[in-house]
Design an enzyme around this catalytic site. Sequence first.
Site, PDB file in Angstrom:
ATOM      1  CG  ASP A 122      -0.238  -0.366   2.502  1.00 25.72           C
ATOM      2  OD1 ASP A 122       0.838   0.186   2.781  1.00 25.72           O
ATOM      3  OD2 ASP A 122      -0.770  -1.227   3.237  1.00 25.72           O
ATOM      4  CG  HIS A 137       3.926  -9.712  -0.885  1.00 25.19           C
ATOM      5  ND1 HIS A 137       2.992 -10.087   0.051  1.00 25.19           N
ATOM      6  CD2 HIS A 137       4.868 -10.699  -0.879  1.00 25.19           C
ATOM      7  CE1 HIS A 137       3.338 -11.244   0.597  1.00 25.19           C
ATOM      8  NE2 HIS A 137       4.482 -11.637   0.062  1.00 25.19           N
ATOM      9  CB  CYS A 148       8.111  -4.108 -23.408  1.00 26.34           C
ATOM     10  SG  CYS A 148       7.530  -2.634 -22.540  1.00 26.34           S
ATOM     11  CB  CYS A 166       2.881  -0.564 -22.341  1.00 30.94           C
ATOM     12  SG  CYS A 166       4.618  -0.159 -22.466  1.00 30.94           S
ATOM     13  CB  CYS A 169       5.403  -2.236 -26.360  1.00 33.73           C
ATOM     14  SG  CYS A 169       4.544  -3.090 -25.024  1.00 33.73           S
ATOM     15  CB  THR A 207       3.665 -10.456   9.569  1.00 33.98           C
ATOM     16  OG1 THR A 207       3.542 -11.632   8.776  1.00 33.98           O
ATOM     17  CG2 THR A 207       4.996 -10.454  10.280  1.00 33.98           C
ATOM     18  CD  GLU A 234      -5.097 -12.949  18.165  1.00 37.15           C
ATOM     19  OE1 GLU A 234      -5.083 -13.779  17.234  1.00 37.15           O
ATOM     20  OE2 GLU A 234      -6.025 -12.145  18.368  1.00 37.15           O
TER      21      GLU A 234
HETATM   22 ZN   LIG Z   1       5.307  -2.344 -23.001  1.00 39.91          ZN
END
Ligand SMILES: [Zn+2]
Length: 264
Positions: A122, A137, A148, A166, A169, A207, A234
Amino acid sequence: MHRPRAATVRFGNRIQGMNQGDLSRAAEILRSAGRVVAFTGAGVSAESGVPTFRGAGGLWEGHAVQQVATPEAFHADPLMVWRFYDQRRINLTKVRPNPAHTVLARWQDRFPSYQLVTQNVDGLHHAAGAREVVELHGSIWCVRCVGCGHEREDRSAPLPDLPPRCSACGGLERPGVVWFGEYLPARAMALATAAAEACDVLVVVGTSAVVYPAAGLVEVAASAGGKVIEVNPEASQVAHLAEVELRGPAGVVLPLLDELVGDR
Ligand SMILES: [Zn+2]
């Protein structure tokens, strides 16, 4: 209306009653540490109001999130997947970092060596002022071309056109996050592992450490002689590796800990 207030008061008492000795021990460990790694997960964002999607309410328009956040779902219906991520991006514009994010950003100037590693996508650590964050992540603010491979940061929410394309491309772009069934970015993983191997202290925050590589990183740090401090409401899967366990919300525990560590 009254319920959240009562819960806060109860939590406050628990923290004062239970954690004082543990807090002092954790502060002592941190005070003499040269290399510190903080490793965060969804719990830290949840305290800012970011839904984790792993609980019972982990549905979006009737889809299980595990069915939306996959390469297969994107291949089958890129617009549907992008509508999900666009909505998450819009929701995040209304969310602010909490005191845990603030402390974890401030620590970059407190310790001789400090690495912040997160499983969150985030961008709230950056929003709190963190300069270098290893994002295991990926980031929801990153957009990547499936043709590409070109990557760009895009903070517009909503995005002007769905699905985005994109500019280099013309290929389809996808969210720059790691989906279920995908490998973690190799460079981020290498940086996180090296930092865990070399650290004096690893602070695990918010986590459950159930999912790879969370448990792995904590094991790496512990087996290389690093001390593990766990901040979690916890006990997590790696609590047995922790030198000190601080039970409570990160937004409450970390400011208290930071104050005890004091100026070095
Ligand atoms: Zn591209």
